[in-house]
Design a protein around this motif. Sequence first.
Motif, mmCIF file in Angstrom:
data_model
loop_
_atom_site.group_PDB
_atom_site.id
_atom_site.type_symbol
_atom_site.label_atom_id
_atom_site.label_comp_id
_atom_site.label_asym_id
_atom_site.label_seq_id
_atom_site.Cartn_x
_atom_site.Cartn_y
_atom_site.Cartn_z
ATOM 1 N N CYS A 46 0.706 -1.285 0.100
ATOM 2 C CA CYS A 46 0.179 0.103 -0.036
ATOM 3 C C CYS A 46 0.924 1.396 0.078
ATOM 4 O O CYS A 46 0.595 2.235 -0.770
ATOM 5 C CB CYS A 46 -0.949 0.008 1.334
ATOM 6 S SG CYS A 46 -2.356 -1.225 1.031
ATOM 7 N N MET A 66 -12.036 -0.579 -3.029
ATOM 8 C CA MET A 66 -12.388 -1.013 -1.724
ATOM 9 C C MET A 66 -13.654 -2.082 -1.977
ATOM 10 O O MET A 66 -13.481 -3.178 -1.097
ATOM 11 C CB MET A 66 -12.941 0.169 -0.778
ATOM 12 C CG MET A 66 -11.593 1.123 -0.431
ATOM 13 S SD MET A 66 -11.820 2.707 0.128
ATOM 14 C CE MET A 66 -12.779 2.267 1.694
ATOM 15 N N ALA A 98 -4.246 0.965 6.008
ATOM 16 C CA ALA A 98 -3.744 1.430 4.597
ATOM 17 C C ALA A 98 -3.978 2.680 4.144
ATOM 18 O O ALA A 98 -3.239 3.596 3.745
ATOM 19 C CB ALA A 98 -4.406 0.508 3.586
HETATM 20 C C1 ISJ Z 1 -4.274 0.307 -1.822
HETATM 21 C C2 ISJ Z 1 -5.209 1.015 -2.306
HETATM 22 O O1 ISJ Z 1 -5.644 2.247 -1.403
HETATM 23 C C3 ISJ Z 1 -6.633 2.335 -0.672
HETATM 24 C C4 ISJ Z 1 -6.574 0.876 0.170
HETATM 25 C C5 ISJ Z 1 -7.156 -0.275 -0.090
HETATM 26 C C6 ISJ Z 1 -6.955 -1.468 0.422
HETATM 27 O O2 ISJ Z 1 -6.253 -1.448 1.680
HETATM 28 O O3 ISJ Z 1 -7.235 -2.442 -0.064
HETATM 29 C C7 ISJ Z 1 -7.969 0.087 -1.236
HETATM 30 C C8 ISJ Z 1 -8.386 1.133 -1.758
HETATM 31 C C9 ISJ Z 1 -7.914 2.516 -1.681
HETATM 32 O O4 ISJ Z 1 -8.666 3.485 -1.165
HETATM 33 C C10 ISJ Z 1 -5.526 1.005 -3.659
HETATM 34 O O5 ISJ Z 1 -6.013 1.946 -4.273
HETATM 35 O O6 ISJ Z 1 -5.486 -0.025 -4.500
#
Ligand code: ISJ
Length: 121
Positions: A46, A66, A98
């Motif tokens: 992340c 998400m 994250a």
């Molecule tokens: C890891 C990310 O960033 C954030 C964290 C996520 C996660 O922990 O799975 C998913 C969506 C995001 O807002 C991503 O964009 O993939």
Amino acid sequence: MDNSNDHPAGATAESAPDHLLDGLRTELDRVDARLLDTVRDRLRICARIAHLKQRHAIPMLQPGRMQVVHARAESYAHRNDMSPEFLHSLYALLIAEACRVEDLIIDGPGVAPAELRETRT
Ligand SMILES: C=C(O[C@@H]1C=C(C(=O)O)C=C[C@H]1O)C(=O)O
């Protein structure tokens, strides 16, 4: 000293509850070690995603992504006879952390918190 009455009929030292408990806790400790390493590795990825978002002005929050992560956990719960609510709560925590780490990187000087730097094993 005669220890023949230390265990109930049919039980040996190896099958005594304390011994079985110790063995299971050793197994659990190994799984926990892997779990913690996996959580650390997830956060490190992340952090790399955050650097990429920062460089390319991509918004930190990705609601669609998400949803994908939650939907996969829900499907996993059904296939593995686990509680979907539990996995949803667990992933809500993982995603929240994250996002916190990503915010630190995107809003800060672009340096990952020490605990997430790639150089550490
Ligand atoms: C890891 C990310 O960033 C954030 C964290 C996520 C996660 O922990 O799975 C998913 C969506 C995001 O807002 C991503 O964009 O993939």
